[in-house]
Design a protein around this motif. Structure first.
Motif, PDB file in Angstrom:
ATOM      1  N   ALA A 284     -24.806  28.204 -44.149  1.00 23.86           N
ATOM      2  CA  ALA A 284     -26.137  27.598 -44.218  1.00 23.86           C
ATOM      3  C   ALA A 284     -27.160  28.717 -44.140  1.00 23.86           C
ATOM      4  CB  ALA A 284     -26.343  26.637 -43.053  1.00 23.86           C
ATOM      5  N   PRO A 285     -28.266  28.606 -44.815  1.00 25.08           N
ATOM      6  CA  PRO A 285     -29.291  29.640 -44.766  1.00 25.08           C
ATOM      7  C   PRO A 285     -29.810  29.809 -43.343  1.00 25.08           C
ATOM      8  CG  PRO A 285     -30.134  27.642 -45.761  1.00 25.08           C
ATOM      9  CD  PRO A 285     -28.679  27.447 -45.582  1.00 25.08           C
ATOM     10  N   LYS A 286     -30.009  31.073 -42.968  1.00 26.04           N
ATOM     11  CA  LYS A 286     -30.509  31.366 -41.626  1.00 26.04           C
ATOM     12  C   LYS A 286     -31.974  30.966 -41.542  1.00 26.04           C
ATOM     13  CE  LYS A 286     -27.399  35.199 -40.682  1.00 26.04           C
ATOM     14  NZ  LYS A 286     -27.286  36.579 -40.269  1.00 26.04           N
ATOM     15  N   LYS A 287     -32.224  30.019 -40.676  1.00 30.32           N
ATOM     16  CA  LYS A 287     -33.621  29.637 -40.461  1.00 30.32           C
ATOM     17  C   LYS A 287     -33.788  29.081 -39.060  1.00 30.32           C
ATOM     18  CE  LYS A 287     -33.354  24.929 -42.196  1.00 30.32           C
ATOM     19  NZ  LYS A 287     -33.977  23.932 -43.030  1.00 30.32           N
ATOM     20  N   GLU A 288     -34.871  29.334 -38.536  1.00 29.95           N
ATOM     21  CA  GLU A 288     -35.163  28.845 -37.189  1.00 29.95           C
ATOM     22  C   GLU A 288     -35.586  27.398 -37.243  1.00 29.95           C
ATOM     23  OE1 GLU A 288     -36.732  33.160 -35.584  1.00 29.95           O
ATOM     24  OE2 GLU A 288     -37.984  31.387 -35.311  1.00 29.95           O
ATOM     25  N   ALA A 289     -35.342  26.695 -36.117  1.00 31.52           N
ATOM     26  CA  ALA A 289     -35.706  25.279 -36.061  1.00 31.52           C
ATOM     27  C   ALA A 289     -37.217  25.140 -36.088  1.00 31.52           C
ATOM     28  CB  ALA A 289     -35.164  24.658 -34.774  1.00 31.52           C
ATOM     29  N   GLY A 290     -37.685  24.273 -36.940  1.00 27.45           N
ATOM     30  CA  GLY A 290     -39.136  24.062 -37.035  1.00 27.45           C
ATOM     31  C   GLY A 290     -39.428  22.610 -37.245  1.00 27.45           C
ATOM     32  N   THR A 291     -40.495  22.357 -37.902  1.00 28.13           N
ATOM     33  CA  THR A 291     -40.889  20.967 -38.142  1.00 28.13           C
ATOM     34  C   THR A 291     -40.060  20.345 -39.256  1.00 28.13           C
ATOM     35  OG1 THR A 291     -42.615  21.789 -39.606  1.00 28.13           O
ATOM     36  CG2 THR A 291     -43.246  21.292 -37.344  1.00 28.13           C
ATOM     37  N   GLU A 292     -39.532  21.189 -40.152  1.00 27.92           N
ATOM     38  CA  GLU A 292     -38.720  20.669 -41.253  1.00 27.92           C
ATOM     39  C   GLU A 292     -37.348  20.260 -40.722  1.00 27.92           C
ATOM     40  OE1 GLU A 292     -38.466  23.410 -44.453  1.00 27.92           O
ATOM     41  OE2 GLU A 292     -40.623  23.494 -44.759  1.00 27.92           O
ATOM     42  N   ALA A 293     -36.734  19.256 -41.375  1.00 24.76           N
ATOM     43  CA  ALA A 293     -35.412  18.769 -40.946  1.00 24.76           C
ATOM     44  C   ALA A 293     -34.341  19.791 -41.301  1.00 24.76           C
ATOM     45  CB  ALA A 293     -35.120  17.437 -41.612  1.00 24.76           C
ATOM     46  N   ASP A 294     -33.414  20.027 -40.361  1.00 28.99           N
ATOM     47  CA  ASP A 294     -32.287  20.930 -40.603  1.00 28.99           C
ATOM     48  C   ASP A 294     -31.085  20.125 -41.101  1.00 28.99           C
ATOM     49  OD1 ASP A 294     -33.598  23.257 -39.753  1.00 28.99           O
ATOM     50  OD2 ASP A 294     -33.184  22.814 -37.652  1.00 28.99           O
ATOM     51  N   ASP A 295     -30.125  20.845 -41.695  1.00 31.11           N
ATOM     52  CA  ASP A 295     -28.898  20.193 -42.159  1.00 31.11           C
ATOM     53  C   ASP A 295     -27.929  20.076 -40.986  1.00 31.11           C
ATOM     54  OD1 ASP A 295     -26.741  19.199 -43.475  1.00 31.11           O
ATOM     55  OD2 ASP A 295     -26.444  20.924 -44.805  1.00 31.11           O
ATOM     56  N   LEU A 296     -27.976  18.934 -40.312  1.00 29.85           N
ATOM     57  CA  LEU A 296     -27.172  18.734 -39.101  1.00 29.85           C
ATOM     58  C   LEU A 296     -25.671  18.668 -39.383  1.00 29.85           C
ATOM     59  CD1 LEU A 296     -29.390  16.091 -37.233  1.00 29.85           C
ATOM     60  CD2 LEU A 296     -29.397  18.569 -36.968  1.00 29.85           C
ATOM     61  N   THR A 297     -25.303  18.500 -40.650  1.00 23.88           N
ATOM     62  CA  THR A 297     -23.867  18.433 -40.987  1.00 23.88           C
ATOM     63  C   THR A 297     -23.181  19.786 -40.824  1.00 23.88           C
ATOM     64  OG1 THR A 297     -24.333  18.826 -43.333  1.00 23.88           O
ATOM     65  CG2 THR A 297     -24.185  16.533 -42.625  1.00 23.88           C
ATOM     66  N   LYS A 298     -23.966  20.847 -40.586  1.00 25.78           N
ATOM     67  CA  LYS A 298     -23.381  22.170 -40.316  1.00 25.78           C
ATOM     68  C   LYS A 298     -22.697  22.189 -38.948  1.00 25.78           C
ATOM     69  CE  LYS A 298     -24.832  23.858 -44.125  1.00 25.78           C
ATOM     70  NZ  LYS A 298     -23.844  24.129 -45.176  1.00 25.78           N
ATOM     71  N   VAL A 299     -23.031  21.204 -38.129  1.00 29.35           N
ATOM     72  CA  VAL A 299     -22.367  21.055 -36.822  1.00 29.35           C
ATOM     73  C   VAL A 299     -21.047  20.336 -37.051  1.00 29.35           C
ATOM     74  CG1 VAL A 299     -22.524  19.938 -34.561  1.00 29.35           C
ATOM     75  CG2 VAL A 299     -24.547  21.022 -35.544  1.00 29.35           C
ATOM     76  N   GLU A 300     -19.946  20.956 -36.582  1.00 28.24           N
ATOM     77  CA  GLU A 300     -18.613  20.376 -36.755  1.00 28.24           C
ATOM     78  C   GLU A 300     -18.523  19.014 -36.100  1.00 28.24           C
ATOM     79  OE1 GLU A 300     -14.663  20.608 -38.141  1.00 28.24           O
ATOM     80  OE2 GLU A 300     -16.190  22.153 -38.350  1.00 28.24           O
ATOM     81  N   GLY A 301     -18.151  17.985 -36.856  1.00 28.61           N
ATOM     82  CA  GLY A 301     -18.015  16.627 -36.332  1.00 28.61           C
ATOM     83  C   GLY A 301     -19.126  15.700 -36.785  1.00 28.61           C
ATOM     84  N   ILE A 302     -20.230  16.278 -37.330  1.00 28.36           N
ATOM     85  CA  ILE A 302     -21.354  15.446 -37.801  1.00 28.36           C
ATOM     86  C   ILE A 302     -21.288  15.361 -39.319  1.00 28.36           C
ATOM     87  CG2 ILE A 302     -23.869  15.266 -37.997  1.00 28.36           C
ATOM     88  CD1 ILE A 302     -24.123  16.575 -35.289  1.00 28.36           C
ATOM     89  N   GLY A 303     -21.181  14.136 -39.803  1.00 32.49           N
ATOM     90  CA  GLY A 303     -21.167  13.893 -41.237  1.00 32.49           C
ATOM     91  C   GLY A 303     -22.530  13.398 -41.708  1.00 32.49           C
ATOM     92  N   PRO A 304     -22.682  13.134 -43.019  1.00 28.24           N
ATOM     93  CA  PRO A 304     -23.972  12.675 -43.561  1.00 28.24           C
ATOM     94  C   PRO A 304     -24.506  11.404 -42.887  1.00 28.24           C
ATOM     95  CG  PRO A 304     -22.474  13.252 -45.337  1.00 28.24           C
ATOM     96  CD  PRO A 304     -21.679  13.296 -44.083  1.00 28.24           C
ATOM     97  N   LYS A 305     -23.607  10.453 -42.564  1.00 26.34           N
ATOM     98  CA  LYS A 305     -24.034   9.182 -41.959  1.00 26.34           C
ATOM     99  C   LYS A 305     -24.590   9.402 -40.543  1.00 26.34           C
ATOM    100  CE  LYS A 305     -23.385   5.641 -44.735  1.00 26.34           C
ATOM    101  NZ  LYS A 305     -24.484   4.714 -45.011  1.00 26.34           N
ATOM    102  N   ILE A 306     -23.854  10.200 -39.727  1.00 20.59           N
ATOM    103  CA  ILE A 306     -24.306  10.473 -38.355  1.00 20.59           C
ATOM    104  C   ILE A 306     -25.607  11.270 -38.381  1.00 20.59           C
ATOM    105  CG2 ILE A 306     -23.706  11.663 -36.199  1.00 20.59           C
ATOM    106  CD1 ILE A 306     -20.788  10.922 -36.743  1.00 20.59           C
ATOM    107  N   SER A 307     -25.703  12.207 -39.355  1.00 20.97           N
ATOM    108  CA  SER A 307     -26.939  12.993 -39.511  1.00 20.97           C
ATOM    109  C   SER A 307     -28.130  12.068 -39.774  1.00 20.97           C
ATOM    110  CB  SER A 307     -26.779  13.984 -40.657  1.00 20.97           C
ATOM    111  OG  SER A 307     -27.978  14.677 -40.891  1.00 20.97           O
ATOM    112  N   GLU A 308     -27.903  11.048 -40.607  1.00 21.34           N
ATOM    113  CA  GLU A 308     -28.961  10.065 -40.929  1.00 21.34           C
ATOM    114  C   GLU A 308     -29.336   9.242 -39.690  1.00 21.34           C
ATOM    115  OE1 GLU A 308     -29.536   6.257 -43.907  1.00 21.34           O
ATOM    116  OE2 GLU A 308     -27.924   7.699 -44.358  1.00 21.34           O
ATOM    117  N   ILE A 309     -28.308   8.860 -38.901  1.00 19.80           N
ATOM    118  CA  ILE A 309     -28.556   8.089 -37.658  1.00 19.80           C
ATOM    119  C   ILE A 309     -29.421   8.892 -36.694  1.00 19.80           C
ATOM    120  CG2 ILE A 309     -27.425   7.150 -35.591  1.00 19.80           C
ATOM    121  CD1 ILE A 309     -25.011   6.498 -37.524  1.00 19.80           C
ATOM    122  N   PHE A 310     -29.081  10.192 -36.527  1.00 21.56           N
ATOM    123  CA  PHE A 310     -29.856  11.054 -35.621  1.00 21.56           C
ATOM    124  C   PHE A 310     -31.295  11.245 -36.111  1.00 21.56           C
ATOM    125  CE2 PHE A 310     -25.907  13.426 -33.789  1.00 21.56           C
ATOM    126  CZ  PHE A 310     -25.690  12.360 -32.922  1.00 21.56           C
TER     127      PHE A 310
END
Length: 376
Positions: A284-310
């Protein structure tokens, strides 16, 4: 490769002897060399040229995978034709020519199938249930069919060409082939008409030595054509195999041959870093957490559906996820439905913290060291 045709060889076999001059066919004049003792002598140089031409055409037919039907019912040619044709696995007729063999091929095929059905009866035991008289009748029928049609049992469709010994004797076969536009190759003597024949071989069609020599060259050409076909098939199969292997290799490259790579726990840390520099994985591109949404699926165990729920719960960045406790995340998942309640979010804040700090190498190493992102 087929051997060269020598005039001397044909001369020794008596291929040059024609019929009596009074029995000649004037259309054979171009192929007659001279007259001697009341007998016409065939020009062997023309025989060689015509035989080479016929060989080339037959070789092409054989290499295309089609059948050539050999026909010779005269006594001195029967055994020779049967032997030579069987060597190259081609059909042949050496008994009487069955009328309609080509023009009524469907009926002939029915007779061949009848022969096969009798063989099946013998295998499955039906034959033994017949009376003695019926068995005798069936045996006689089988023997008759075998004698007349046994040699063409493998010919499931019309032949691509006909090779005839003595066109005068086999005139019915020639007429049938003409009617169906099947190319005719033939040994033509001085008493025969060469006009209906597509590829003539001017030669003595009565002497067994002459027939044997000509047929030897003909079948050699057919065998060469069959060998070419076999080698072409092999090269095609090899090409297909190579294409399949290349496709598999490309697929393996895309999926990243992880199975062959050494595990982190078995290899020193320095070596792991060197290998990662040589063949980096998709990160995933190196970027610091900001106001824009991050790609949470980079976390092992989180899929697109769980990312949407969060994201619907206000967790849009890695920083937001890192601040949440395990219990809070579990509560969000439980509210989303029983399907997600079984998920284990224990390591997600820890992973999100590394992602938020841009520690992608560290995160990747950690993910590789545990199964499914769950620490033991």
């Amino acid at each position: 490769m087929a051997k060269n045709i020598e005039v001397k060889e044909l001369l020794e076999a008596g291929v040059h002897f024609g019929h009596l001059t009074r029995k000649w066919n004037p259309n054979m004049a171009p192929y007659i060399y001279m007259e001697r003792n009341g007998i016409h002598v065939i020009n062997l140089y023309k025989t060689v040229a015509k035989l080479e031409e016929a060989n080339e055409a037959l070789k092409k037919i054989a290499s295309s995978g089609r059948k050539i039907l050999f026909v010779a019912t005269k006594k001195q040619a029967k055994d020779i034709v049967a032997e030579k044709a069987s060597k190259v696995n081609m059909p042949y007729i050496t008994e009487r020519w069955p009328g309609g063999m080509l023009t009524n091929f469907v009926t002939i095929r029915k007779a061949v199938k009848k022969m096969a059905s009798i063989d099946r009866m013998k295998k499955d035991g039906t034959f033994n249930t017949l009376s003695k008289k019926e068995r005798l009748q069936v045996e006689r029928l089988r023997a008759k069919l075998e004698k007349n049609l046994g040699s063409i049992s493998e010919m499931t469709r019309l032949p691509a060409a006909l090779f005839v010994v003595d066109t005068m004797r086999e005139h019915i076969a020639v007429k049938e082939a003409q009617k169906l536009n099947i190319p005719i190759f033939a040994m033509v003597d001085t008493n025969s008409d060469p006009r209906p024949i597509d590829f003539i071989v001017p030669s003595n069609d009565d002497a067994s030595k002459s027939i044997e020599v000509v047929l030897a060259h003909i079948t050699d050409a057919v065998a060469e054509g069959l060998a070419e076909r076999k080698s072409e098939k092999q090269s095609e199969e090899e090409g297909k195999d190579a294409a399949k292997n290349e496709k598999k290799a490309k697929k393996a490259e895309k999926t990243g041959a992880v199975e062959e790579a050494p595990k982190v726990k078995d290899v020193p840390e320095k070596e792991i870093k060197t290998k990662k520099e040589e063949a980096p994985k998709k990160k995933a591109p190196k970027k610091e957490a900001g106001t824009e949404a991050d790609d949470l699926t980079k976390v092992e165990g989180i899929g697109p559906k769980i990312s949407e729920i969060f994201q619907n719960s206000g967790i849009n960045t890695f920083g937001d996820l890192a601040e949440k406790s395990e219990d809070e995340l579990r509560e969000i998942l439980t509210d989303a439905g029983s399907k997600y309640a079984s998920k284990n979010p224990a390591s997600w804040p820890k992973q999100a913290k590394m992602a938020a700090k841009g520690q992608w190498d560290k995160l990747e190493e950690w993910q590789e060291s545990v199964k499914g992102g769950i620490e033991e």
